[in-house]
Motif scaffolding. Structure first.
Motif, mmCIF file in Angstrom:
data_model
loop_
_atom_site.group_PDB
_atom_site.id
_atom_site.type_symbol
_atom_site.label_atom_id
_atom_site.label_comp_id
_atom_site.label_asym_id
_atom_site.label_seq_id
_atom_site.Cartn_x
_atom_site.Cartn_y
_atom_site.Cartn_z
ATOM 1 N N UNK A 681 48.084 43.080 48.715
ATOM 2 C CA UNK A 681 48.575 41.927 47.955
ATOM 3 C C UNK A 681 47.449 40.945 47.670
ATOM 4 N N UNK A 682 46.570 40.745 48.642
ATOM 5 C CA UNK A 682 45.457 39.814 48.427
ATOM 6 C C UNK A 682 44.466 40.368 47.401
ATOM 7 N N UNK A 683 44.226 41.686 47.437
ATOM 8 C CA UNK A 683 43.225 42.282 46.556
ATOM 9 C C UNK A 683 43.759 42.555 45.148
ATOM 10 N N UNK A 684 45.020 43.031 45.071
ATOM 11 C CA UNK A 684 45.540 43.491 43.790
ATOM 12 C C UNK A 684 46.688 42.656 43.245
ATOM 13 N N UNK A 685 47.228 41.764 44.064
ATOM 14 C CA UNK A 685 48.370 40.970 43.606
ATOM 15 C C UNK A 685 49.579 41.852 43.343
ATOM 16 N N UNK A 686 50.333 41.544 42.310
ATOM 17 C CA UNK A 686 51.538 42.297 41.976
ATOM 18 C C UNK A 686 51.241 43.684 41.417
ATOM 19 N N UNK A 687 49.962 43.971 41.122
ATOM 20 C CA UNK A 687 49.607 45.299 40.629
ATOM 21 C C UNK A 687 49.644 46.347 41.743
ATOM 22 N N UNK A 688 49.635 45.884 42.995
ATOM 23 C CA UNK A 688 49.689 46.788 44.130
ATOM 24 C C UNK A 688 51.038 46.720 44.809
ATOM 25 N N UNK A 689 51.290 47.704 45.676
ATOM 26 C CA UNK A 689 52.537 47.714 46.450
ATOM 27 C C UNK A 689 52.336 46.798 47.651
ATOM 28 N N UNK A 690 53.227 45.826 47.827
ATOM 29 C CA UNK A 690 52.987 44.756 48.778
ATOM 30 C C UNK A 690 53.966 44.796 49.957
#
Length: 796
Positions: A681-690
């Motif tokens: 979440x810190x690295x990719x924001x909403x583009x990643x699975x959090x």
């Protein structure tokens, strides 16, 4: 009072003097000076000629070390050749050198490689390099004309000593003298072999009060060898993170004189080109190496296993052809002179688990020799996987086609171990190289097999479906694309090129792995979703569904299959096979967990990879959670409701799903997984699975969105209970801020939300039974929050 102490002191003085005298160490006994050969070799003494002559007399045994072999590489080995632990090698099996020391001693040093330098720092490195003396032998006598040295090795061959000992197996390293000793001595190529009987008795204390202790008796035959290695030219090769080879390291001072840089070199066999074949090799013609690797079978290898091993050898010889060599591994007739001998691989059969032993030169990485003991339990494990994976596709695997299956499993197991002793690290990414569609294509699997590497743990194509018309032999893993490429990288020679040009060529060869799934390397234990030894195919969840379809077809047939196996215990066989199906189902389902919170560390290589971390995509993780929802959270599959199985063993299927839930929630509540989700979440924001994405999914599928109108089934109640049991283990660490970063605070907030929602449902839910269920969960959570009281799941 003073007078009393004075008298006491006088009485103690003699005893203090006596104690001081006893405490003073006696001077070391001086070793006897070596005698002449004429004085040593007396009447009645037996001499066995060889590279290292052996003398026997009056229960004594002596070894002669020629002066020209001082400072030369010698290989010392020990292996159990008969008895319990057959095939186990001594930890003393190693490379060593004899040197002439002070005070008439021969000193023994192990070969080490800590620092290297050839440039300006060479003198400093040489001055600081002094290999320690491991042990020494007094010189008992000189050989003829003082051109050799004779030492006493009676303790080594009769019991346990310095050159020959078995420190890694306590049950044979303290033999009883009256029942043990040297049995025979043999001359081997460039060395000697000693066969010793070790018989030992150890008292085994009782395991529990009230039990009796007992004497444990063991007898083994141990083969000890000492062999001189030939002069040879060995060039090391620096490791590359993209190609999986075992390696060793040393500090290199040439690259930076002010900083020692660790350099890793791969472990591999020394394959040299004959001078007369150099030009042919450069033109791309296949040539035999100057010294092929000899392969021997001992008497324990049955004919059927021998056929399987030979086929595995042919696979790897095909891989060596990509490196420009042919007939590298050559099967020799007869039994080996010794289990360990230079440039030799010996095969034996073990009763239980396999044993793979290699001896490596620690200075160059050269693999000197190897021994493989193939265990029947290893073959049995893969045979059971073949039954379950292929039973629906080809029911005859249990009966008529059983010899084919047994032969392919033995070949696969042998080929897998051969890759290891050729220097390769097992490549867990091999089974994810190809697509499910390719694995169901008869032409494709005939050429490529089911995995890019036979060293992967997945040995059988469980994605194949009835009607795919693929021959049974082609459904087992074999040496393939990655293995050929890795062997080429490790063993390709570059005659005529200087060091820098060779490194450039190797770098270009390793660069072929970029964006090539067939050449991707992932060792076991590496973080990420590609290292599961049960996975298969790039789209491994599709393959897992295919595997589950096969299980669904196979389970109803188990009763008739067990009856056709012509065994008296057909019901026991039925139960065993059925439980294997359930275990396979769990393994298939667990493959989805590999994606959740998956972050793979990657080596930074200029022009190849610039990202230190590789995150599993959001789409991959969402698909994995949907898979878990379908095959776990939706309830036990109807086809698992097997009344016959319940009648035979009492197994209802609920036990399996309980185990599945424990495994699933154990992964979803793993602090490392949750920390990686926060990192994503810190690295990719909403583009990643959090972290939030996963919690929302659990709230929806496990807790039914905490709805006051949805009745909780018995299975949903089991899920919620298992989730909270797992979560509370996690929360215990959060209370003391055990976890790094802010994970503890997220977990404390999660506990607060769970407790609030569950207590609300315990008051307001419309269904009385469901309301009571939530009240029980609320009590459990509140008890768990107390500092000293242990949580307990309330009985309902």
């Amino acid at each position: 009072m003073n007078r009393f102490y004075y008298i006491l002191l006088l009485l103690c003085l003699p005893w203090m003097a006596f104690a001081q005298e006893k405490a003073t160490p006696a001077p070391a006994a001086k070793s006897k000076a070596p005698v002449t050969y004429e004085a040593f070799f007396k009447n009645g003494m037996r001499k066995i000629e060889g590279t290292f002559p052996v003398y026997q007399s009056d229960k004594k045994c002596y070894l002669e070390i020629p002066a020209e072999l001082l400072g030369k590489d010698l290989m010392s080995s020990g292996i159990i050749s008969k008895g319990p632990w057959n095939g186990t090698a001594s930890a003393k099996t190693d490379l060593l050198v004899f040197t002439l020391g002070r005070n008439d001693r021969l000193e023994v040093r192990k070969q080490l490689c800590r620092e290297r330098a050839e440039g300006a720092m060479a003198g400093a490195v040489e001055a600081s390099a002094l290999e320690p003396v491991d042990y020494f032998y007094p010189i008992a006598a000189y050989g003829k004309d003082k051109k050799s040295y004779i030492i006493d090795i009676t303790a080594d061959v009769n019991a346990t000593g310095k050159l020959f000992a078995f420190p890694n197996l306590q049950w044979v390293n303290r033999p009883t003298a009256e029942r043990s000793g040297l049995d025979s001595v043999y001359v081997i190529d460039n060395g000697m072999k000693f066969m010793s009987l070790h018989t030992q008795t150890d008292y085994m204390p009782p395991m529990m009060p009230g039990q009796m202790g007992y004497d444990k008796h063991n007898s083994v035959i141990i083969e000890w060898t000492l062999q001189a290695l030939p002069e040879r030219q060995v060039c090391d090769r620096e490791a590359d993170a993209r190609v999986g080879y075992l390696s060793l390291s040393f500090n290199d001072f040439d690259r930076n004189p002010y900083k020692a840089e660790a350099v890793y070199v791969v472990r591999r066999w020394n394959l040299e080109i004959r001078p007369e074949d150099t030009e042919r090799y450069k033109r791309g013609e296949l040539v035999e190496p100057k010294m092929p690797i000899a392969v021997y079978f001992d008497r324990s290898v049955d004919p059927a296993l021998r056929v399987a091993v030979v086929r595995a050898i042919e696979e790897w010889n095909g891989c060596f052809e990509q490196a420009g060599f042919k007939n590298v591994l050559q099967v020799r007739e007869g039994e080996p002179e010794a289990y360990f001998a230079y440039h030799q691989i010996s095969f034996s059969r073990a009763l239980f688990t396999r044993k793979v032993n290699t001896v490596t030169n620690p200075r160059t990485g050269e693999i000197l020799c190897a021994n493989i003991s193939i265990g029947n339990s290893d073959i049995r494990d893969y045979l059971l996987r073949a039954f379950v994976g292929l039973g629906a596709y080809e029911p005859a695997v249990f009966t008529d086609s059983l010899p084919v299956v047994q032969g392919e499993v033995a070949r696969y197991v042998t080929s897998k171990y051969l890759g290891e002793i050729l220097g390769l690290v097992p490549n867990m990414a091999g089974s994810m190289a190809y697509t499910t569609a390719q694995l169901r294509d008869a032409v494709w699997v005939k050429e490529h097999g089911i995995s890019a590497s036979v060293t992967d743990g997945c040995g059988v194509n469980y994605a194949v479906q009835p009607g795919d018309n693929i021959p049974l032999r082609d459904l087992f893993s074999k040496a393939s694309d990655y293995d050929r490429w890795a062997i080429e990288w490790g063993y390709r020679q570059y005659p005529g090129l200087d060091v820098q040009a060779e490194k450039k060529a190797l770098k270009a060869l390793a660069g072929k792995a970029k964006d090539n799934t067939a050449l991707c390397f992932m060792p076991e234990g590496r973080k990420g979703y590609k290292t599961n030894k049960f996975d298969l195919a790039q789209d491994k969840l599709v393959a897992a569904e295919m595997g589950i379809k096969n299980l669904k077809l196979l389970l109803p047939a188990m009763e008739s299959i067990a009856e056709r196996l012509d065994r008296d215990d057909s019901w026991q066989t039925y139960g065993d096979l059925t439980m294997m199906i359930y275990a396979a189902y769990m393994n298939h389902v667990a493959l989805a967990l590999d994606y959740i919170g998956s972050v793979t560390p990657e080596a930074i290589i200029a022009g190849y990879n610039e990202q230190p971390l590789n995150f599993a995509s959001k789409a991959q993780q969402e698909e994995a959670m949907r898979f878990i929802g379908k095959y776990v959270f939706a309830g036990a599959p109807a086809w698992m409701n097997n009344p016959l199985m319940e009648q035979v063993s009492g197994f209802t299927g609920r036990e399996l799903m309980t185990n599945v839930l424990e495994r699933v929630f154990g992964k979803l509540n793993n602090p490392e997984v949750l920390a990686y989700l926060l990192l994503t979440e810190r690295k990719l924001g909403n583009k990643g699975y959090t972290y939030g994405d996963m919690m929302n999914m659990i709230d929806r599928d496990v807790f039914l969105n905490f709805s006051a109108g949805r009745k909780v089934t018995s299975y949903a109640a089991l899920m919620q209970t298992e989730y909270l049991k797992s979560f509370m283990k996690l929360y215990t660490g959060a209370k003391v801020e055990k976890y790094p970063g802010d994970l503890s605070y997220y977990l404390i907030e999660r506990m607060s939300q769970l407790l609030k929602s569950i207590e609300r449902l315990g008051r307001t839910h419309g269904d009385a039974a469901t309301r009571q269920h939530y009240r029980g969960l609320g009590i459990y959570l509140k008890r768990a929050l107390l500092p000293k009281e242990q949580p307990g799941i309330p009985m309902k």
